[in-house]
Design an enzyme around this catalytic site. Sequence first.
Site, PDB file in Angstrom:
ATOM      1  N   ASP A 120      -3.151  12.470  19.224  1.00 62.16           N
ATOM      2  CA  ASP A 120      -3.864  11.385  19.433  1.00 62.16           C
ATOM      3  C   ASP A 120      -4.007  10.739  20.882  1.00 62.16           C
ATOM      4  O   ASP A 120      -4.966   9.787  21.269  1.00 62.16           O
ATOM      5  CB  ASP A 120      -3.758  10.292  18.244  1.00 62.16           C
ATOM      6  CG  ASP A 120      -4.457  10.936  17.043  1.00 62.16           C
ATOM      7  OD1 ASP A 120      -5.452  11.777  16.970  1.00 62.16           O
ATOM      8  OD2 ASP A 120      -3.512  10.586  16.027  1.00 62.16           O
TER       9      ASP A 120
ATOM     10  N   ASP B  80      -9.622  17.649  14.817  1.00 63.07           N
ATOM     11  CA  ASP B  80      -9.737  16.435  15.594  1.00 63.07           C
ATOM     12  C   ASP B  80      -9.162  16.557  16.830  1.00 63.07           C
ATOM     13  O   ASP B  80      -9.604  16.162  17.731  1.00 63.07           O
ATOM     14  CB  ASP B  80      -8.958  15.226  15.049  1.00 63.07           C
ATOM     15  CG  ASP B  80      -8.949  15.236  13.404  1.00 63.07           C
ATOM     16  OD1 ASP B  80      -9.110  16.103  12.799  1.00 63.07           O
ATOM     17  OD2 ASP B  80      -8.787  14.134  12.868  1.00 63.07           O
TER      18      ASP B  80
HETATM   19  N1  GLY Z   1      -8.687  11.879  13.800  1.00 60.22           N
HETATM   20  C1  GLY Z   1      -8.430  10.920  12.555  1.00 60.22           C
HETATM   21  C2  GLY Z   1      -9.571  11.123  11.978  1.00 60.22           C
HETATM   22  O1  GLY Z   1     -10.719  11.556  12.160  1.00 60.22           O
HETATM   23  O2  GLY Z   1      -9.571  10.184  10.704  1.00 60.22           O
END
Ligand code: GLY
Length: 398
Positions: free
Chosen positions: A104, A168
């Site tokens: 992230d 993601d």
């Molecule tokens: N990247 C975490 C989500 O999309 O919830």
Amino acid sequence: MAIILAACDRPDDNELSAALDYCVGQVRKTVQSLPADSARIPRSIAYGKTEWRFVNYRDWTSGFWPGILWYTYEYTQDTLWKQQARRYSQALFPLVDSAAIDHDLGFQVFTSIGNGYRLTGDTMYRTVLLRAADTLAKLFNPKTGTILSWPRDVPGVDWPLRHNTIMDNMINLELLFWAAKQGGNKELYNIALKHAETTMLNHFRPDFTSYHVVVYDTATGKKIKGITHQGYSDSSMWARGQSWAIYGFTMVYRETNDKRFLNFVQQVTDVYLKKLPADHIPYWDFNAPDIPAAPRDASAAAVTASALLELSTFVPDTTKAAYYRQQAREMLQSLSTARYQSRQLNNALLLHSTGHKPNGGEIDASIIYADYYYLEALLRLKKITAGKIFIKACGKIQ
Ligand code: GLY
């Protein structure tokens, strides 16, 4: 509702300006309600509530609020927003002082400091971004050909014995591509490319719907299985996961100019569009058993709208390009109605996003990343229709 089918259409400027002005008004209300301390960053507002839930710089969503402030500055050119954006971007600098907690890091720094560098050219931002890219790249496992998304124990994902990669993670490749172009290590480009190629191979079912998580054997690099973490089931299409795929592979095509990605992302997009409900806002999972009572996910719609606007500038078939752009416009029109805009209900931009349904987190809520991609999409539409983005399919709009 205006339906414009030409690929090189002109906007309904009033509608677009009204939506952007609405966003500025809501952002102003949030700024006025925030604590003086920039260490508390707005993340979400629960259904039926008016108060923001705050997080600190380590939270995966910490970049979106400064990103919203940068976009607000970009739209208004008012230095008030630049000052605010700088404060909240600077609050994230400590992220590069230690090893990456997870993938992230890209979301955190590129939506905030990345936009700050794009709009100001501040070399301090550039330095932080280059360091962040090197830090993120340390999570790359050459055996699997992907970044380890969660280097920690996540229920059902079996780390550390196994290597996990989530959809993601595609979004965070943008930081690596950027750094490789900006004087960073050229290997960052190869890492991002390899991650995208491996994800294209392993993260999709034959019908181009995606797994949220792929688990690999850490030692051999072989794929073990595709599973879900935030979706309804291992075989379902989690809405935001598919949106990350559409956005991510569109970005990878932009950065590589490799036609494999352009062809692939259209398949990934088409299955999403085909299964949408009439108002273009997906249920949180396309296979949720309680549709039509299931919660929606406005964040997935915002991510997809923004991605489709960019994709529409790359697709050479003018009919298809027009179709993607029209779909994006309809998503934005739907998000801009009283059903989805927060308006007087709270200070966010949008209602009805779903964060983590299986663990009961942020269901039918206002969530900061929905607001970020909504604003980004509105700005992209404004730039496209003003001719500031080159449309391959039809040449520069006059
Ligand atoms: N990247 C975490 C989500 O999309 O919830």
